[in-house]
Design an enzyme around this catalytic site. Structure first.
Site, mmCIF file in Angstrom:
data_model
loop_
_atom_site.group_PDB
_atom_site.id
_atom_site.type_symbol
_atom_site.label_atom_id
_atom_site.label_comp_id
_atom_site.label_asym_id
_atom_site.label_seq_id
_atom_site.Cartn_x
_atom_site.Cartn_y
_atom_site.Cartn_z
ATOM 1 N N CYS A 1 -7.633 5.063 -2.949
ATOM 2 C CA CYS A 1 -7.348 4.857 -1.581
ATOM 3 C C CYS A 1 -7.540 5.708 -0.712
ATOM 4 O O CYS A 1 -7.392 7.042 -0.674
ATOM 5 C CB CYS A 1 -5.742 4.698 -1.437
ATOM 6 S SG CYS A 1 -5.153 4.431 0.318
ATOM 7 N N CYS B 1 -7.873 2.106 6.656
ATOM 8 C CA CYS B 1 -7.588 0.848 7.008
ATOM 9 C C CYS B 1 -6.443 0.452 7.533
ATOM 10 O O CYS B 1 -6.319 -0.467 8.248
ATOM 11 C CB CYS B 1 -7.753 0.096 5.585
ATOM 12 S SG CYS B 1 -8.709 0.909 4.448
ATOM 13 N N THR C 1 0.796 5.624 3.846
ATOM 14 C CA THR C 1 -0.653 5.795 3.348
ATOM 15 C C THR C 1 -1.219 6.838 4.459
ATOM 16 O O THR C 1 -1.310 6.454 5.392
ATOM 17 C CB THR C 1 -1.426 4.668 2.965
ATOM 18 O OG1 THR C 1 -0.659 3.718 2.246
ATOM 19 C CG2 THR C 1 -2.879 4.806 2.559
ATOM 20 N N GLU D 1 0.981 8.901 -0.248
ATOM 21 C CA GLU D 1 1.806 8.464 0.631
ATOM 22 C C GLU D 1 2.795 9.343 1.008
ATOM 23 O O GLU D 1 3.078 10.362 0.201
ATOM 24 C CB GLU D 1 2.417 7.017 -0.217
ATOM 25 C CG GLU D 1 1.718 5.599 0.579
ATOM 26 C CD GLU D 1 0.596 5.468 -0.618
ATOM 27 O OE1 GLU D 1 0.490 6.167 -1.807
ATOM 28 O OE2 GLU D 1 -0.295 4.760 -0.012
ATOM 29 N N HIS E 1 -4.097 -6.616 6.501
ATOM 30 C CA HIS E 1 -4.169 -5.809 5.374
ATOM 31 C C HIS E 1 -4.449 -6.568 3.975
ATOM 32 O O HIS E 1 -4.822 -5.993 3.106
ATOM 33 C CB HIS E 1 -2.976 -4.919 5.523
ATOM 34 C CG HIS E 1 -3.157 -3.711 4.851
ATOM 35 N ND1 HIS E 1 -4.012 -2.882 5.030
ATOM 36 C CD2 HIS E 1 -2.612 -3.079 3.712
ATOM 37 C CE1 HIS E 1 -4.122 -1.631 4.593
ATOM 38 N NE2 HIS E 1 -2.991 -1.651 3.586
ATOM 39 N N TYR F 1 -7.401 -5.402 0.902
ATOM 40 C CA TYR F 1 -7.536 -5.388 -0.406
ATOM 41 C C TYR F 1 -8.575 -5.895 -1.213
ATOM 42 O O TYR F 1 -8.787 -5.557 -2.292
ATOM 43 C CB TYR F 1 -5.987 -5.596 -0.960
ATOM 44 C CG TYR F 1 -4.957 -4.877 -0.653
ATOM 45 C CD1 TYR F 1 -5.031 -3.841 0.635
ATOM 46 C CD2 TYR F 1 -3.707 -4.851 -1.468
ATOM 47 C CE1 TYR F 1 -4.012 -3.198 0.738
ATOM 48 C CE2 TYR F 1 -2.742 -3.855 -0.967
ATOM 49 C CZ TYR F 1 -2.696 -3.040 0.140
ATOM 50 O OH TYR F 1 -1.964 -2.205 0.117
ATOM 51 N N CYS G 1 -11.137 -2.829 -0.783
ATOM 52 C CA CYS G 1 -11.093 -1.512 -1.653
ATOM 53 C C CYS G 1 -10.777 -1.721 -2.921
ATOM 54 O O CYS G 1 -11.221 -0.896 -3.581
ATOM 55 C CB CYS G 1 -9.884 -0.721 -0.740
ATOM 56 S SG CYS G 1 -8.302 -1.411 -1.096
ATOM 57 N N GLU H 1 0.651 0.122 -5.588
ATOM 58 C CA GLU H 1 0.252 -0.281 -4.363
ATOM 59 C C GLU H 1 -0.635 -1.755 -4.183
ATOM 60 O O GLU H 1 -0.311 -2.266 -2.964
ATOM 61 C CB GLU H 1 -0.768 0.764 -3.828
ATOM 62 C CG GLU H 1 -0.592 0.997 -2.407
ATOM 63 C CD GLU H 1 -1.731 0.698 -1.467
ATOM 64 O OE1 GLU H 1 -2.557 -0.069 -2.102
ATOM 65 O OE2 GLU H 1 -1.585 0.334 -0.389
HETATM 66 FE FE1 SF4 Z 1 -5.948 2.379 0.970
HETATM 67 FE FE2 SF4 Z 1 -6.921 -0.168 0.373
HETATM 68 FE FE3 SF4 Z 1 -4.851 0.206 1.915
HETATM 69 FE FE4 SF4 Z 1 -7.269 0.914 2.797
HETATM 70 S S1 SF4 Z 1 -6.739 -1.167 2.165
HETATM 71 S S2 SF4 Z 1 -5.358 2.008 3.138
HETATM 72 S S3 SF4 Z 1 -8.017 1.799 0.773
HETATM 73 S S4 SF4 Z 1 -4.935 0.672 -0.231
HETATM 74 FE FE FE Z 2 -1.960 -0.388 1.436
#
Ligand code: SF4
Ligand code: FE
Length: 488
Positions: free
Chosen positions: A100, A104, A191, A257, A292, A296, A299, A447
């Protein structure tokens, strides 16, 4: 001002005076702390790639506010192409870091706040939107990392915020002053908090009138007076303190986190984007979660690419890559990974403009994306561990390889296919371990399950957004039932 380089970003964090506790100790030199540095390296990749011409099309864009070139992480999506590119950018970063990279959440908070403040002003005659855009210019011009802070501790889940025995279990306004508000509470699971310049706080759920002091959104510097952060532990995190390399698996990168405590923090009005408009708290939560859940699809597939690559490599090193069931399992991993990506792209391509002009993803498809993300990485992980074999969890320490009394035995008995070294095999095992059991699994698995809302939250949205009435009408028409009978 303007775009920062990787080093300028790290230096800018070094100048901040955050109050941070890690494993019982207050930390002075945050940027060099061995538990923090890998996550800092990962977030810094969002700056590093932005400096590379080959990635400029994904990482950079033109601000609709200033006309200046900005890092996409501070940008408001202006069309569906922006939404699609966002997913591609996140996949690239997942591939480059295997973890991560944290930036984002803030991007998603900025985009959600843009449309919600606009709609709130129109409905309620407030003046938040212009204020928010002014703040966003400040963010874009300085190329800042934003920590998007949503999740409150929530106490007894049966009770509303104001019904809790302790009124601070949700972030709330404790005082309104002529020049701003004073807030108190905490945000959990934050995060990238330690690597952020700013914290953007949003409410955590839909609220009603008696909870209007909890309907609050604002931005503060991450080192503002009254802010305290407590680092969250991850599996095998103390390996980072052992001074080795190989046992880490992912030597350079990792996420983190933290819990953020807000102890009577003053926020001037120009940084307040909601203060009591409880009717819009649910919309803000939904917009942020929607973005969000799309994120995902980028990422996690990027990290999935690394998991698949590591697993295929291990199969090669161990001589199983040509075996038919192994090949089939790799194909299954690819299928699952690309399905998540397809959902991320689909909800972006089907995006629509909101009233403020900022584009929003298709919420139904974004929820499908995230619901898949709550499951598929677990199955990909199971297959990776299946192919890797039991050595994944019985491999001796790198110190045993270094010890002349044991090292030669390990070299001899852990050697597999002739052309690959024992060391390469062990390094790859450690990478798979990191991603599926170690600190990497905190982000790739748990996560994926709970970030941007636990699976039940997506199921509720699917039920709400799927238009079951319309589906039943389609069926009735074909079956010749009700109004459709005469046509038969
Ligand atoms: Fe982390 Fe993925 Fe959330 Fe971005 S979208 S903060 S990389 S878990
Ligand atoms: Fe997240």
């Amino acid at each position: 001002m303007g775009l920062m380089t990787r080093n300028e970003y790290i230096e800018s964090l070094g100048r901040m005076k955050k109050r941070v506790f890690i494993m019982g100790q207050e930390v002075e030199n945050l940027i060099d702390h061995p538990l923090v540095r890998p996550s800092l390296n990962a977030c810094a990749m969002t700056y590093e790639l932005a400096q590379q011409p080959e990635h400029a099309d994904l990482m950079l864009t033109t601000s609709n506010l200033t006309g200046q070139t900005v890092n996409r992480f501070t940008h408001l999506h202006q069309n569906t192409a922006d939404l699609v590119i966002k997913v591609k950018m996140l996949r690239l970063l997942g591939q480059m870091t295997g973890c991560c990279f944290q930036r984002c959440v803030g991007m998603d908070a900025l985009n959600a706040l843009d449309s919600v403040t606009y709609e709130m002003d129109r409905a309620m005659g407030t003046g938040y939107h212009a204020r928010f855009r002014q703040y966003l210019k400040h963010v874009q011009e300085r190329d800042l990392v934003m920590n998007g802070a949503m999740t409150d501790p929530k106490g007894d889940r049966r009770l509303k915020p104001s019904q809790q025995a302790d009124p601070d279990l949700f972030v709330r306004i404790v005082e309104r002053k002529p020049d701003g508000i004073v807030v108190r509470g905490a945000k959990l699971h934050q995060t990238g908090a330690l690597n952020s310049h700013e914290i953007i706080v949003m409410p955590t759920q839909t609220l009603s009138e008696e909870d209007k002091d909890y309907a609050v959104s604002f931005a503060i510097p991450a080192d503002a007076q009254g802010v305290l952060m407590i680092y969250g532990r991850q599996p095998s995190d103390t390996r980072k303190l052992e001074g080795g390399q190989r046992d880490l698996g992912n030597r350079e990168f990792g996420g983190h986190e933290a819990a953020i405590i807000l102890e009577d923090v003053f926020v001037p009005w120009e940084r307040v984007f909601m203060a009591g408009e409880y009717a819009f708290s649910g919309l803000l939560v939904e917009r942020f979660a929607g973005y969000h859940r799309q994120s995902y699809g980028g990422c996690k597939t990027g990290v999935g690419d690394v998991v698949i690559g590591a697993t295929q490599s291990l199969a090669q090193y161990q001589g199983t890559d040509k075996t038919s069931h192994i090949k089939d399992k790799i194909v299954e991993m690819i299928h699952l990974n690309e399905t998540m990506y397809a959902c991320g792209i689909a909800c972006s391509a089907e995006g629509k403009p909101t009233a403020s002009g900022t584009y929003l993803i298709d919420p139904l498809l974004a929820n499908v994306c995230k619901l898949n993300v709550t499951r598929f990485p677990y199955e990909i992980t199971r297959l990776a561990q299946d192919i890797a074999g039991g050595l994944l969890v019985t491999l001796p320490s790198e110190k045993d390889f270094a010890n002349p009394k044991t090292g030669p035995y390990l070299e001899k008995y852990l050697h597999s296919v002739e052309q690959y070294t024992t060391e390469d095999r062990c390094r790859m095992l450690r990478l798979v371990e990191n991603l599926t059991l170690g600190p990497g699994a905190a982000a790739y698995l748990v996560e994926s399950l709970h970030g941007a809302g636990s699976p039940q939250a997506q199921r509720i949205m699917l039920r709400r957004l799927a238009n079951l009435e319309e589906k039943m009408r389609l069926a009735r028409r074909l079956a010749g039932i009700g109004n459709h009978r005469e046509k038969q």
